[in-house]
Design an enzyme around this catalytic site. Sequence first.
Site, PDB file in Angstrom:
ATOM      1  N   CYS A  98     -11.456   8.912  -1.183  1.00  0.00           N
ATOM      2  CA  CYS A  98     -10.890   7.548  -1.117  1.00  0.00           C
ATOM      3  C   CYS A  98      -9.853   7.424   0.002  1.00  0.00           C
ATOM      4  CB  CYS A  98     -10.184   7.192  -2.430  1.00  0.00           C
ATOM      5  SG  CYS A  98     -11.085   7.593  -3.920  1.00  0.00           S
ATOM      6  N   ASP A  99      -9.015   8.449   0.147  1.00  0.00           N
ATOM      7  CA  ASP A  99      -7.786   8.267   0.921  1.00  0.00           C
ATOM      8  C   ASP A  99      -7.655   9.116   2.193  1.00  0.00           C
ATOM      9  OD1 ASP A  99      -6.976   6.484  -1.029  1.00  0.00           O
ATOM     10  OD2 ASP A  99      -5.918   7.996  -2.198  1.00  0.00           O
ATOM     11  N   CYS A 110      -7.698  11.661  -4.809  1.00  0.00           N
ATOM     12  CA  CYS A 110      -9.068  11.431  -4.338  1.00  0.00           C
ATOM     13  C   CYS A 110      -9.127  11.495  -2.815  1.00  0.00           C
ATOM     14  CB  CYS A 110      -9.562  10.079  -4.845  1.00  0.00           C
ATOM     15  SG  CYS A 110     -11.195   9.638  -4.243  1.00  0.00           S
TER      16      CYS A 110
END
Length: 307
Positions: free
Chosen positions: A137-138, A134
């Site tokens: 997300c990261d 993701c």
Amino acid sequence: MSHIYDTIIIGGGPAGLSAGLYAARSKMDTILIERGKFGGQTATTEELENYPGSIEDCTGPGLIERMKKQAEEFGTKFVKDEVLEVELDGKIKKVVCKKETYEAKTIIIATGAYPRLAGFKNELELRGRGVSYCATCDADFFTELDVAVLGGGDSAIDEAIYLTKFAENVTIIHRRDGFRAAKTSLEKAQNNPKIKFILDTVVEEAKGEEILEGLVLKNVKSGEISELKVDGCFVFVGYLPISDLFKGKIKMNDRGDIITDEDMRCDVPGVFAAGDIREKSLRQVITASADGAIAATTAEKYIEEHF
């Protein structure tokens, strides 16, 4: 006579927990069934900085714990069990689990999806330690670092472009020499000075003890082995919906995503779907939570009209 719930929610990720909160808060008799760990993919996301309002303790597990507690306080009953079979056609729906069988007027399917693994050596060992599924997300953990992106579809190309906002260099590794991604996105990637391509290539192994340090690559045409030093590896070889239970019972697309309208209704009356299990463009905690809220509200209206 067995107890008939207003709604049974299958799945305890953000979509299911949000549905539980909204249903129970509306005084619906609500039960949520989860076979494993509550939170789904979110429970494996260590930092979750893009969920609105989640600044302190912005971890996936922390957010899930709060969501579950909130749903519980409003009266959602939680059960750990594995669903073996569902009967969706009658006015009263039936969910057959390993331990018990449950009945309800409505069902909200929130079983989610899971990232398809690329299958290279040490992929699981280094998941969350440089190997990610993701970018949204990261990405910011890799600010000014070098990352690789695996895949050749829309999500791989779009996420690679997104990663250039953070990373120093982004290398797209694709097993073929052609791409399935949209031409406009592909051209944008090809014109981005931060992005380079390694084609006809697969990742054989992720290297690193505690964190990812590099990838062992293999050219599928020549068989040549090489190494690429990277700090991050983003795998975008697809997501698979957890929908086998519902095949042949509900309308799905070719991938197995459940098709709903914007109010989360499926093609079977009294059955709703929310979160990553359904056909949608953005799979994030916030969109799953919104789906769950909509599904519960629509289920409540359905009960008012039909019971």
